[in-house]
Write a protein that holds these residues in place. Sequence first.
Motif, PDB file in Angstrom:
ATOM      1  N   ALA A 192       0.858  -1.186   0.000  1.00  0.00           N
ATOM      2  CA  ALA A 192       0.000   0.000   0.000  1.00  0.00           C
ATOM      3  C   ALA A 192       0.896   1.239   0.000  1.00  0.00           C
ATOM      4  N   ILE A 206      -5.643  -2.337   5.681  1.00  0.00           N
ATOM      5  CA  ILE A 206      -4.349  -2.893   5.266  1.00  0.00           C
ATOM      6  C   ILE A 206      -4.343  -4.406   5.430  1.00  0.00           C
ATOM      7  N   VAL A 219       3.631  -1.427   3.751  1.00  0.00           N
ATOM      8  CA  VAL A 219       3.158  -0.080   3.428  1.00  0.00           C
ATOM      9  C   VAL A 219       4.347   0.800   3.079  1.00  0.00           C
TER      10      VAL A 219
END
Length: 396
Positions: A4, A77, A85
């Motif tokens: 992400a 997430i 991330v």
Amino acid sequence: MKLAYFVLPHLGGTYTVFTQLRRGLAPYDIELRWLGLRHGTGGVDPTLSDAAALGAGIDAAALPDDRETARRLADAIVAEGFDGVVVNVLSDRVQTNIVRYLPPEILRFMVVHNITPGTYAAACAIAPHVHATICVCRRARDDLVDRHGFPAGRTHVIPNAVSLKDFPLQDRTLRFEGLRLLFLGRIEDASKGVLWLPEIFARSPGTARLTIVGDGPDLPRLRAALPASARVDFLGAVGIQAVPALMARHDVLLMPSRYEGLPMALVEAMAAGCVPIASALRGVTDMVVDDGHDGLLFPVGDRRKAADLVHALDGDRPRLAHLSAGARRKVARNFTVERMAMRYAEALRKTALNPPPIAPSLPIENWSLPSGLRPGLRTYLPGPVKNWLRLVRERL
């Protein structure tokens, strides 16, 4: 690997980096998707037509507080199956701080996009909970390692880059009308020095034209200082797809910034053969521009010197052509998406194979912002004082 990338689609450098990096990492089986927090009602800019298919946003405005926003973000997430991330430091305080609260199996990478004390303070605040740091310029890495104790082996320099396919080679046959000058970026004086543009332009040759592209808080002041004339055009914000043709139509990019990270506009201009005349920022612009070979640098705030450089190019078109060709060669050699993606993939995979120990995750019920993510004393200084301090720091 699925990561992400914390950003919201917008007409700006960070989202442009995301799109370039997503494309570049795909051959390495690394999937990058944007994940962002929406704090208002505005939708995605219509020029970013494919943005919705590349990620998702969370409506933070509908949530009661930052703790619940952080909880929703952490849940997303995990639910989306992200392996890690990528945090763009200070682009959003909740998303910067979330790395301290994520489950231990989630990899955390942070990208440092600027050289300001506030950016460094935020990076230091989350550093114990981050597996690796990527700096877009040499200055940021040197400062973080030498002055803030970041581990050298986990702190990388990977500059922003462009795809040359988006910037086809243009016929830049020498023209004998005045130079076409361009400013492209956020219209903000504190970082971009936009209120120096009127004096630079006033001192430039009378045949020169200036195009201002972008939007920002200081646009009204800049308009007032550059009265409407046949020699000045304000185009507003433009879509990412329009940038290559825009760069190709101009001879010189003016970049009078007080501070930067590694501006996409600088690399994009050079890819198009648009010669940069930029502030000399140690470890930033001088990392991209070899002064006198593929662009020109001037001391921060020296409007007379910037205008003198414009005059010199106006009177020496062969040199302009030489610098233009050198600028494109520099990008082809050092600042392509392929090179950037290869270095990111190496850093990401190396970290994933052997994650270094980091601080234990904090319980989200104890959510709080560390001091480095809260406004510091410099926030309350008057703008002119902060600008003077920035100028002095760079001049020294």
